[in-house]
Design an enzyme around this catalytic site. Structure first.
Site, PDB file in Angstrom:
ATOM      1  CB  CYS A 190      -1.849  -0.139   9.096  1.00  0.00           C
ATOM      2  SG  CYS A 190      -0.497   1.069   9.107  1.00  0.00           S
ATOM      3  CG  ASN A 203      -0.353  -0.133   2.515  1.00  0.00           C
ATOM      4  OD1 ASN A 203       0.791  -0.559   2.633  1.00  0.00           O
ATOM      5  ND2 ASN A 203      -1.077   0.235   3.550  1.00  0.00           N
ATOM      6  CD  GLU A 261       6.239   0.436  10.976  1.00  0.00           C
ATOM      7  OE1 GLU A 261       7.039   1.268  11.425  1.00  0.00           O
ATOM      8  OE2 GLU A 261       5.811   0.462   9.805  1.00  0.00           O
TER       9      GLU A 261
END
Length: 485
Positions: free
Chosen positions: A286, A154, A252
């Site tokens: 996210c 992304n 992450e």
């Protein structure tokens, strides 16, 4: 028909075919007829070669002065800035972003790389007076060795920079494994390092499936650190494999980020900030806001404001100048998102806006989902608890701020949270009690490149990335004692 371009791995300063001899074809998610080339399906031996190359280069690279390493990164910055338009277009075609979002990656990269370069020369240690006469005690920062960067689709250009550049300026050598959905951004990074004259073996690129390449990286004891961004499920697997070798980890992972709206006079601003943070990159971030927890008395008005702002989105191929929302990255991901919407409706939720997969014309060339607002959502629904990773926003009405905080924290994730309020006591309570790595008050989930970034619970593990905390991951501490005789 023009021959499709074949891209290669970059190992030990050379472009190399995979040991398998096999390649896969990648396509534009906005137009599944547009081929983006052929990419290696690398095997374990390719990974071993890349790690071996980085390991061999480490001894010389780590002994360069921080200033010398920064000079190489400055040259990289120069060639990157010259190529920013091409980079933006590649990101647009690979990730399905609108061009404005895609161009923001190299622009933000220029800003953040400049900061990271400076951090490489600010590796302060610790000097303490010894309790013993004639003894000095000094703690210094030293590089880990070979660091692997495993990055998502992304932010295919910016996220690798956030790992690779800090690793290199602190004296580590690198193996980059980009997402298989967006390999060309990784190829461009390798090309830029080659153009900048980076010494042989300091940076290596291996393309292919996450299962094969990622597992080989995570289980290799020569890899001393792994920085990963992606789903919680994949991060958990990497952590399990890396733990066998005590490999240092920076993870992450996912999020289910709430926005609490309480004692807020400016609902118009709250709606604008929430809408932007929910639907940027079609919600495939996210840090996207995915839950709005709002006081019952304000729920109807806030939902109406959000729904009104959602009307401004135009879906399509991100290369078109008037398009403001691109496609979902893949058909399988799109089908999963649609299932979340239908399951929520079956459970009693109401579609306030959107909710459809668009079809016909350009929409048949990709998977396009309207930005969707679901109301009457209960906290126990899957749409309110699981990371959808798509353009779906749910509203949950509550009767008190304490109830809002309880629902906001009742999740496996702990990445980011927002509060919209005019009450200082609520801000204080929110900042003290929110179980997330980051909080935002009266604005969306945009972060600064110079501040730490990360989460808690199932959203993150290890030192936060970006900012000063990055060096806590990319370096170890060595304490040196000297007795003067």
């Amino acid at each position: 028909m023009a021959e499709k371009r074949k891209y290669l791995n970059y190992i030990n300063g050379e472009w190399k075919e995979p040991g398998t001899g096999d390649f896969y074809e990648n396509f534009n998610p906005a137009d599944d007829q547009e081929s983006l080339g052929l990419y290696p399906l690398s095997d374990v031996e390719d990974v071993k070669a890349a790690i071996g190359s980085a390991e061999k280069a480490f001894s010389e690279w780590k002994n360069l002065s921080p200033a010398a390493r920064s000079d190489y990164m400055s040259r990289f910055l120069e060639v990157m800035a010259e190529d920013r338009d091409r980079i933006g277009e590649v990101v647009c075609r690979e990730a399905g972003k609108i061009l404005k979002e895609a161009l923001a990656e190299p622009e933000r990269g220029i800003e953040e790389v400049g900061y990271f370069i400076g951090e490489g020369q600010r590796l302060e240690g610790i000097t303490m007076p010894s309790s013993r006469p004639g003894v000095s005690s000094v703690a210094v920062r030293v590089p880990l060795g070979v660091v692997a960067a495993i990055t998502p689709w992304n932010f295919p250009f910016l996220t690798p920079l956030r790992k690779v550049i800090p690793a290199l300026v602190t004296g580590n050598t690198v193996v980059l494994k980009p997402a298989s959905a967006t390999p060309l951004s990784g190829v461009i990074i390798a090309e830029l390092f080659e153009k900048a004259g980076l010494p042989t073996g300091v940076f290596n690129l291996v393309l292919g499936s996450g299962k094969v390449v990622g597992d080989a990286i995570a289980s290799d004891p020569r890899v001393k650190g792994i920085s990963f961004t992606g789903s919680t499920a994949v991060g958990r697997g990497i952590n399990t494999q890396a733990a066998a070798n005590f490999t240092k980890i920076q993870l992450e992972m996912g999020g289910k980020n709430p926005a609490i709206v309480a004692d807020c006079l400016n609902l118009e601003n709250a709606a604008a900030q929430i809408t932007s943070s929910a639907f940027a990159l079609s919600g495939q971030r996210c840090t996207s806001i995915s839950r709005v927890i709002v006081m019952e008395k304000d729920a109807d008005r806030l939902e109406a404001l959000i729904a009104d702002k959602m009307k401004d989105y135009k879906l399509g191929n991100g290369l078109e100048p008037d398009v403001s929302l691109g496609p979902i990255i893949s058909r399988s991901a799109g089908e999963k998102i649609m299932n979340y919407i239908s399951d929520a409706v079956d459970a009693g939720a109401e579609i306030k806006a959107g909710g459809r997969q668009l079809e016909g014309g350009i929409f048949d060339k990709g998977f396009y989902i309207e930005p969707t607002l679901l109301s009457n959502v209960s906290p126990d629904m899957a749409a309110a608890r699981e990371e959808i990773f798509g353009p779906v926003l749910v509203t949950i009405p509550v009767n008190s701020f304490d109830e809002a905080m309880k629902i906001a924290n009742d999740t496996e994730y702990g990445l980011s949270a927002s509060l919209f309020t005019d009450s200082l006591p609520l801000i204080n309570k929110f900042q003290n009690e929110m179980e997330t790595g980051m909080t935002h008050t009266n604005h969306g989930t945009v972060t600064d490149g110079t501040m730490p970034f990360g989460g808690v619970k199932n959203s993150g593990l290890g030192p936060f990335s970006k900012g000063k905390t990055n060096r806590d991951f990319f370096t170890n501490i060595r304490v040196n004692y000297v007795k003067y005789v």
